[in-house]
Design a protein around this motif. Structure first.
Motif, PDB file in Angstrom:
ATOM      1  N   VAL A   5       0.940  -1.329   0.112  1.00 17.56           N
ATOM      2  CA  VAL A   5      -0.083  -0.034  -0.193  1.00 17.56           C
ATOM      3  C   VAL A   5       0.879   1.198  -0.026  1.00 17.56           C
ATOM      4  CG1 VAL A   5      -1.801  -1.135   1.207  1.00 17.56           C
ATOM      5  CG2 VAL A   5      -0.328   0.031   2.736  1.00 17.56           C
ATOM      6  N   ASP A   6       0.167   2.312  -0.326  1.00 14.92           N
ATOM      7  CA  ASP A   6       1.080   3.532  -0.214  1.00 14.92           C
ATOM      8  C   ASP A   6       1.147   3.856   1.159  1.00 14.92           C
ATOM      9  OD1 ASP A   6       1.395   3.957  -3.168  1.00 14.92           O
ATOM     10  OD2 ASP A   6      -0.984   4.477  -3.100  1.00 14.92           O
ATOM     11  N   VAL A   7       0.075   4.100   1.882  1.00 14.21           N
ATOM     12  CA  VAL A   7       0.272   4.398   3.184  1.00 14.21           C
ATOM     13  C   VAL A   7      -0.373   3.453   4.176  1.00 14.21           C
ATOM     14  CG1 VAL A   7      -0.425   6.198   4.811  1.00 14.21           C
ATOM     15  CG2 VAL A   7       0.080   6.938   2.452  1.00 14.21           C
ATOM     16  N   LEU A   8       0.222   2.983   5.074  1.00 14.65           N
ATOM     17  CA  LEU A   8      -0.159   2.051   6.149  1.00 14.65           C
ATOM     18  C   LEU A   8      -0.184   2.874   7.453  1.00 14.65           C
ATOM     19  CD1 LEU A   8      -0.909  -0.915   7.049  1.00 14.65           C
ATOM     20  CD2 LEU A   8       1.716  -1.084   7.668  1.00 14.65           C
ATOM     21  N   ILE A   9      -1.491   3.036   8.110  1.00 17.67           N
ATOM     22  CA  ILE A   9      -1.860   3.513   9.257  1.00 17.67           C
ATOM     23  C   ILE A   9      -1.906   2.556  10.395  1.00 17.67           C
ATOM     24  CG2 ILE A   9      -3.416   4.986  10.520  1.00 17.67           C
ATOM     25  CD1 ILE A   9      -3.998   6.257   7.666  1.00 17.67           C
ATOM     26  N   ILE A  10      -1.393   2.681  11.447  1.00 21.44           N
ATOM     27  CA  ILE A  10      -1.467   1.740  12.469  1.00 21.44           C
ATOM     28  C   ILE A  10      -2.228   2.490  13.605  1.00 21.44           C
ATOM     29  CG2 ILE A  10      -0.347   0.001  14.021  1.00 21.44           C
ATOM     30  CD1 ILE A  10       1.954   0.211  12.119  1.00 21.44           C
ATOM     31  N   GLY A  11      -3.356   2.062  14.035  1.00 21.92           N
ATOM     32  CA  GLY A  11      -4.419   2.475  15.005  1.00 21.92           C
ATOM     33  C   GLY A  11      -5.606   3.412  14.451  1.00 21.92           C
ATOM     34  N   ALA A  12      -6.743   3.121  14.717  1.00 25.39           N
ATOM     35  CA  ALA A  12      -7.940   3.739  14.324  1.00 25.39           C
ATOM     36  C   ALA A  12      -8.538   4.483  15.234  1.00 25.39           C
ATOM     37  CB  ALA A  12      -8.671   2.662  13.730  1.00 25.39           C
ATOM     38  N   GLY A  13      -7.869   5.193  16.214  1.00 24.14           N
ATOM     39  CA  GLY A  13      -8.356   5.803  17.291  1.00 24.14           C
ATOM     40  C   GLY A  13      -8.515   7.397  16.927  1.00 24.14           C
ATOM     41  N   ALA A  14      -8.347   8.260  17.937  1.00 21.00           N
ATOM     42  CA  ALA A  14      -8.534   9.773  17.605  1.00 21.00           C
ATOM     43  C   ALA A  14      -7.762  10.395  16.521  1.00 21.00           C
ATOM     44  CB  ALA A  14      -8.263  10.717  18.780  1.00 21.00           C
ATOM     45  N   ARG A  27      -6.145   9.927  -2.994  1.00 21.36           N
ATOM     46  CA  ARG A  27      -6.555   8.777  -3.975  1.00 21.36           C
ATOM     47  C   ARG A  27      -5.445   7.701  -3.735  1.00 21.36           C
ATOM     48  NH1 ARG A  27     -11.635   8.355  -3.945  1.00 21.36           N
ATOM     49  NH2 ARG A  27     -12.689  10.140  -4.172  1.00 21.36           N
ATOM     50  N   MET A  28      -4.222   8.042  -2.837  1.00 23.76           N
ATOM     51  CA  MET A  28      -3.326   7.021  -2.635  1.00 23.76           C
ATOM     52  C   MET A  28      -4.146   5.610  -2.174  1.00 23.76           C
ATOM     53  SD  MET A  28       0.015   8.919  -0.904  1.00 23.76           S
ATOM     54  CE  MET A  28      -0.703   9.857   0.219  1.00 23.76           C
ATOM     55  N   ARG A  29      -3.366   4.610  -2.121  1.00 20.71           N
ATOM     56  CA  ARG A  29      -3.761   3.376  -1.380  1.00 20.71           C
ATOM     57  C   ARG A  29      -3.371   3.375  -0.117  1.00 20.71           C
ATOM     58  NH1 ARG A  29      -3.184  -3.217  -2.411  1.00 20.71           N
ATOM     59  NH2 ARG A  29      -4.665  -3.449  -0.707  1.00 20.71           N
ATOM     60  N   ILE A  30      -4.428   3.638   0.831  1.00 21.66           N
ATOM     61  CA  ILE A  30      -4.251   3.758   2.330  1.00 21.66           C
ATOM     62  C   ILE A  30      -4.863   2.503   3.069  1.00 21.66           C
ATOM     63  CG2 ILE A  30      -4.779   5.288   4.168  1.00 21.66           C
ATOM     64  CD1 ILE A  30      -5.091   7.476   2.161  1.00 21.66           C
ATOM     65  N   LEU A  31      -4.250   1.874   3.944  1.00 21.62           N
ATOM     66  CA  LEU A  31      -4.733   0.764   4.599  1.00 21.62           C
ATOM     67  C   LEU A  31      -4.537   1.273   6.214  1.00 21.62           C
ATOM     68  CD1 LEU A  31      -5.634  -2.186   5.399  1.00 21.62           C
ATOM     69  CD2 LEU A  31      -3.321  -2.721   4.976  1.00 21.62           C
ATOM     70  N   CYS A  32      -5.524   1.081   6.992  1.00 23.56           N
ATOM     71  CA  CYS A  32      -5.200   0.938   8.477  1.00 23.56           C
ATOM     72  C   CYS A  32      -5.541  -0.309   9.140  1.00 23.56           C
ATOM     73  CB  CYS A  32      -6.365   1.885   9.085  1.00 23.56           C
ATOM     74  SG  CYS A  32      -6.193   2.193  10.969  1.00 23.56           S
ATOM     75  N   LEU A  33      -4.603  -0.442   9.999  1.00 24.84           N
ATOM     76  CA  LEU A  33      -4.722  -1.643  10.779  1.00 24.84           C
ATOM     77  C   LEU A  33      -4.993  -1.432  12.082  1.00 24.84           C
ATOM     78  CD1 LEU A  33      -1.388  -3.624   9.553  1.00 24.84           C
ATOM     79  CD2 LEU A  33      -3.786  -3.872   8.857  1.00 24.84           C
ATOM     80  N   VAL A 224     -13.785   5.900   5.024  1.00 22.79           N
ATOM     81  CA  VAL A 224     -14.120   4.704   4.146  1.00 22.79           C
ATOM     82  C   VAL A 224     -14.860   4.983   2.885  1.00 22.79           C
ATOM     83  CG1 VAL A 224     -15.381   2.625   4.467  1.00 22.79           C
ATOM     84  CG2 VAL A 224     -14.097   3.287   6.293  1.00 22.79           C
ATOM     85  N   ARG A 225     -15.744   5.951   2.987  1.00 22.88           N
ATOM     86  CA  ARG A 225     -16.323   6.239   1.687  1.00 22.88           C
ATOM     87  C   ARG A 225     -15.044   6.862   0.731  1.00 22.88           C
ATOM     88  NH1 ARG A 225     -20.934   7.771   4.636  1.00 22.88           N
ATOM     89  NH2 ARG A 225     -20.048  10.346   4.823  1.00 22.88           N
ATOM     90  N   GLY A 226     -14.159   7.585   1.280  1.00 23.61           N
ATOM     91  CA  GLY A 226     -13.057   7.863   0.394  1.00 23.61           C
ATOM     92  C   GLY A 226     -12.056   7.014   0.030  1.00 23.61           C
ATOM     93  N   GLU A 229      -9.093   1.641   3.409  1.00 25.79           N
ATOM     94  CA  GLU A 229      -9.303   0.438   3.981  1.00 25.79           C
ATOM     95  C   GLU A 229      -9.032   0.364   5.451  1.00 25.79           C
ATOM     96  OE1 GLU A 229      -8.492  -4.284   3.484  1.00 25.79           O
ATOM     97  OE2 GLU A 229      -7.510  -2.972   2.233  1.00 25.79           O
ATOM     98  N   LEU A 230     -10.053   0.154   6.203  1.00 27.52           N
ATOM     99  CA  LEU A 230      -9.943  -0.321   7.674  1.00 27.52           C
ATOM    100  C   LEU A 230     -10.022  -1.770   8.000  1.00 27.52           C
ATOM    101  CD1 LEU A 230      -9.447   0.736  10.653  1.00 27.52           C
ATOM    102  CD2 LEU A 230     -11.767   1.578  10.421  1.00 27.52           C
TER     103      LEU A 230
END
Ligand code: FAD
Ligand code: SF4
Length: 532
Positions: A5-14, A27-33, A224-226, A229-230
């Protein structure tokens, strides 16, 4: 191997939610774990009659009591203040009280103004547009014109004062102290698909009404609409690096316990002031033997809570008890430094309503105010709907010996080393707490309290987790630069409460999210040459 993925975010909090939403427009491919699940409001305690009992069990604010599948243990035996959090989409905002002050301009310049700690590499003016954007995204209730702040607009009307708020306002007026209706993350009108607050008063057990702005119902649906992926139920063990010393992705366990590697071009950590240093320390390698991004030795150091004093009173007048959001007004009479008080920096009073029926009973019994046998019911009646109080939230100065490290033996369900907290109260904090208790008792007496109970510091109040990967311009004295990029690893960013250089004397979430939005914009501005 999974697609990168282009961007991997870790943590879906504040902060993870805010940065995901902001970056979605690229519009990069962004995934949050995220290690937890989506909260299910129909299962919140507030949808049942046992809501107070569940706050002592599966909806406790302590991960060590809750012990849910998403939780990891925290060894906080070495701290008088115990860690509180929530692990799931929304993070701490699912359980937070929604009190939403901003930091003051002076908070970013404490070295210059008071000769302590360090100045921040950003200031209030730089964050101001992001505070305002975040207020709109979260739907913040408040009243414009608070003299303690530079001018700022209000998004929604303020919370009603109720009987307790009106009582506090009269007492503060009598003393001539500053007070103002709180900025609160509660929709006081229907707002962006959220129903208005109906004053149920269960906010810390999750708001089933959807009035409280937790990021699972504010930022995340839009992100998510944007096309972000979460992926839930995914616990990250470590961030990996390549031969060039750049982050290459993360190793994580899915909900079934299966280990995966997710490659990524950019990694963003948003796991809070305990979870983020835990991952960085767990990511030690031959190239980064002391943990990732830790050449300064500051990963996990300078942990700040906010030491809290609780000053509660019993009144003859009938008050609101638990009906309504917990905090209705604040006073920042003692916020800015006055050296005559014997300490630097200051604190905010958060004036609250009261307790629920079960909590009134257990508090009354524990403090000897309700006896067994004859007089039991009478004593209860004198307390229920007759108690209210204030919490003083004190600025905590950073001290290197207050740490998050890895526990040598304690592990989570996946065998990942758990965090260990070592924390002692500084002398400045002790003096500040003593001042806050003395003056807080004064205001309770002015409001008519005939019985006052004090807890200082409050043991359960480890809900603000800050400072363990701080920002700064000097790589020897900070972990990330002025826009959240790790000095040592140029494609690794941090956006959560770990960034804080100092703590301010206010709740941190509005500043955490403003910073996350500021960092996201900094990344977008530099996309063409992000790693130069
Ligand atoms: C009871 C309570 C009351 C509070 N009241 C207030 C208040 O009134 N006002 C205020 O401003 N703040 C309040 N807070 C604090 C507020 O919730 C936090 O400041 C805020 O949520 C922190 O944001 P964050 O992004 O730093 O981390 P968090 O919101 O904590 O998010 C971190 C996320 O990362 C995930 N994570 C961690 N480790 C991993 C891993 N290894 N792999 C995958 N995911 C991981 C977690 O599950 C979590 O969802 C309160 C907190 C609590 C618990
Ligand atoms: S008081 Fe308002 S914000 Fe709190 S739980 Fe009830 S409806 Fe939600």
């Amino acid at each position: 191997m999974a697609d990168p993925v282009d961007v991997l975010i870790i943590g879906a909090g504040a902060s993870g939610a805010a940065v995901a939403w902001s970056l979605a427009e690229t519009r990069m491919r962004i995934l949050c774990l995220e290690q937890g699940d989506w909260p299910k409001p129909s299962q919140f305690p507030s949808s049942g009659r046992d809501w107070e009992a569940r706050q002592l069990g599966d909806f406790s604010i302590s991960p060590n009591v809750r012990r849910g599948a998403a939780d990891y243990p925290v060894n906080d035996d070495g701290s008088p203040i115990k860690v509180a959090n929530f692990n799931g989409v929304g993070g701490g905002t699912v359980l937070y009280a929604g009190h939403f002050p901003r930091m003051h301009p002076s908070d970013f310049r404490v070295r210059t103004l008071d000769g302590v700690a360090d100045d921040w590499p950003v200031d209030y003016a730089a964050l101001e547009p992001y505070y305002a954007l975040n207020d709109r995204m979260m739907g913040i209730a408040g009243l414009a014109g608070d003299p303690a702040y530079p001018p700022k607009p209000a998004v929604l009307p303020p919370l009603p004062l109720g009987r307790s708020g009106a009582m506090w306002a009269r007492a503060l007026n009598a003393l001539g102290w500053h007070w103002w209706p709180s900025d609160s993350a509660m929709a006081t009108q229907d707002y962006e698909g959220r129903a208005r607050c109906i004053n149920l008063g269960h906010c810390i057990a999750g708001c089933a009404q959807g009035a409280k702005a937790s990021t699972d119902i504010t930022y995340w649906p839009q992100a998510v609409r944007g096309r972000v992926e979460l992926r839930t139920g995914c616990r990250v063990r470590e961030i990996t690096t390549n031969d060039a010393g750049m982050a290459s992705g993360a190793v994580y366990f899915d909900a079934a316990g299966v280990e995966h590697f997710q490659p990524a071009e950019v990694v963003i950590l948003a796991c809070n002031g305990v979870g983020t240093p835990r991952i960085l320390l767990n990511s030690a390698s031959a190239r980064f033997p002391d943990g990732l991004a830790n050449s300064s030795g500051l990963v996990g150091r300078n942990l700040m809570f906010h030491p809290y004093a609780s000053i509660q009173g019993v009144f003859d007048a009938q008050l609101d008890a638990y009906r309504g959001p917990h905090i209705c007004i604040w006073s920042q009479e003692f916020y800015e430094t006055d050296r005559a008080r014997g300490f630097v920096r200051g604190y905010t009073y958060q004036f609250g309503r009261g307790r629920g029926p079960v909590s009134t009973a257990s508090w009354g019994m524990a403090t000897g105010r309700i006896p067994w046998g004859v007089g039991h019911h009478d004593a209860y009646r004198k307390l229920f709907e007759h108690t209210a109080g204030t919490l003083a939230i004190c600025e905590d100065l950073p001290e290197a010996h207050n740490t998050v490290t890895l526990d040598p033996t304690l592990k989570d369900a996946h065998g990942i080393p758990a965090p260990k907290i070592d924390y002692t109260l500084g002398d400045n904090s002790r003096r500040m707490l003593a001042h806050a208790v003395a003056r807080g008792t004064e205001v309770l007496r002015a409001a008519g309290a005939h019985d006052v109970a004090v807890e200082s510091p409050m043991a359960v109040a480890g809900w603000h987790l800050m400072g363990t990967a701080r920002m700064g311009n000097d790589p020897a004295r900070s972990v990330v630069n002025g826009w959240g990029r790790c000095h040592d690893v140029k494609n690794l960013f941090i956006v959560d409460g770990s960034l804080f250089v100092t703590s301010g004397g206010v709740n941190p979430t509005s500043t955490i999210q403003a910073l996350a939005l500021y960092i996201a914009d900094s990344i977008k501005r530099r996309l063409a040459n992000l790693f130069d």
